[in-house]
Write an enzyme that holds these catalytic residues in place. Structure first.
Site, PDB file in Angstrom:
ATOM      1  N   SER A 167      75.921   6.506  74.101  1.00  0.00           N
ATOM      2  CA  SER A 167      75.119   5.600  74.921  1.00  0.00           C
ATOM      3  C   SER A 167      73.620   5.694  74.691  1.00  0.00           C
ATOM      4  O   SER A 167      72.891   4.772  75.031  1.00  0.00           O
ATOM      5  CB  SER A 167      75.417   5.818  76.410  1.00  0.00           C
ATOM      6  OG  SER A 167      74.865   7.041  76.853  1.00  0.00           O
TER       7      SER A 167
ATOM      8  N   LYS B 173      69.810   8.930  80.457  1.00  0.00           N
ATOM      9  CA  LYS B 173      69.421   7.540  80.167  1.00  0.00           C
ATOM     10  C   LYS B 173      67.900   7.439  80.129  1.00  0.00           C
ATOM     11  O   LYS B 173      67.187   8.366  80.492  1.00  0.00           O
ATOM     12  CB  LYS B 173      69.953   6.573  81.241  1.00  0.00           C
ATOM     13  CG  LYS B 173      71.446   6.644  81.490  1.00  0.00           C
ATOM     14  CD  LYS B 173      72.264   6.143  80.342  1.00  0.00           C
ATOM     15  CE  LYS B 173      73.755   6.237  80.678  1.00  0.00           C
ATOM     16  NZ  LYS B 173      74.597   6.227  79.520  1.00  0.00           N
TER      17      LYS B 173
END
Length: 179
Positions: free
Chosen positions: A49, A98
């Site tokens: 990701s 993230k």
């Protein structure tokens, strides 16, 4: 019957010195371990990701003290409590890593593959993948909009919603070359 000695006097001295060394190492090692586990923990990147910035299988050090005196900034890569639980009786936090894309007060949307922040196209050199359209979202005070750099393979604020500041654990400092 003759009494048999198990240890000679010289051996006793060696054992005493060895125990002293063990206690000295423990006196330094245990506080260091506590520091590393609580202030600068090691986190594992389990997925793709955050590619191309971070790769699945990478290990990163996270500074848990970073945001005690300042707020996360757009572009920071952070570790946060995803809200999911694992481990024995599901008590262990599952941390995600993230990038901060939106800060409190921002309005974000994705239109035709382009990210707009506060009405302006926001160019990201690190983002890859097709960005699907995403409706206009306002980041409320005390929250952050976090996204993975690999937009096709990231489960992030587009699905979880803006993340409360209290769930952000720290800023990623560096990647470690651990296999």
């Amino acid at each position: 019957m003759q009494k048999r000695e198990f240890l000679r006097p010289g051996e006793i001295q060696i054992i005493k010195q060895s125990l002293g060394d063990v206690f000295a190492i423990a006196a330094v090692g245990i506080p260091l371990l506590v520091l590393l586990r609580s202030v600068i923990p090691l986190s594992h990147i389990p997925s793709e990701s955050m590619e191309p910035t971070l790769h699945g299988g990478d290990h990163v050090l996270v500074n848990n003290m970073q945001y005690l005196t300042k707020d996360p900034e757009r572009g920071d890569i952070v570790a946060f409590d995803s809200g999911f639980r694992a481990g024995l009786m599901n008590r262990e936090q599952v941390l995600f890593v993230k990038r901060v894309v939106g800060i409190p007060g921002d309005e974000l949307q994705i239109v035709n593959g382009s990210l707009y922040i506060n009405g302006d196209i926001f160019t990201e050199s690190y983002a890859i993948g097709q960005q699907r359209d995403f409706a206009l979202t306002k980041v409320t005070p005390g929250h952050y909009f976090l996204m993975g750099d690999n937009r096709d393979k990231s489960y992030d604020s587009r699905y979880l919603g803006p993340i409360p500041e209290g769930r952000i654990k720290g800023k990623v400092l560096l990647t470690l070359p651990i296999n």
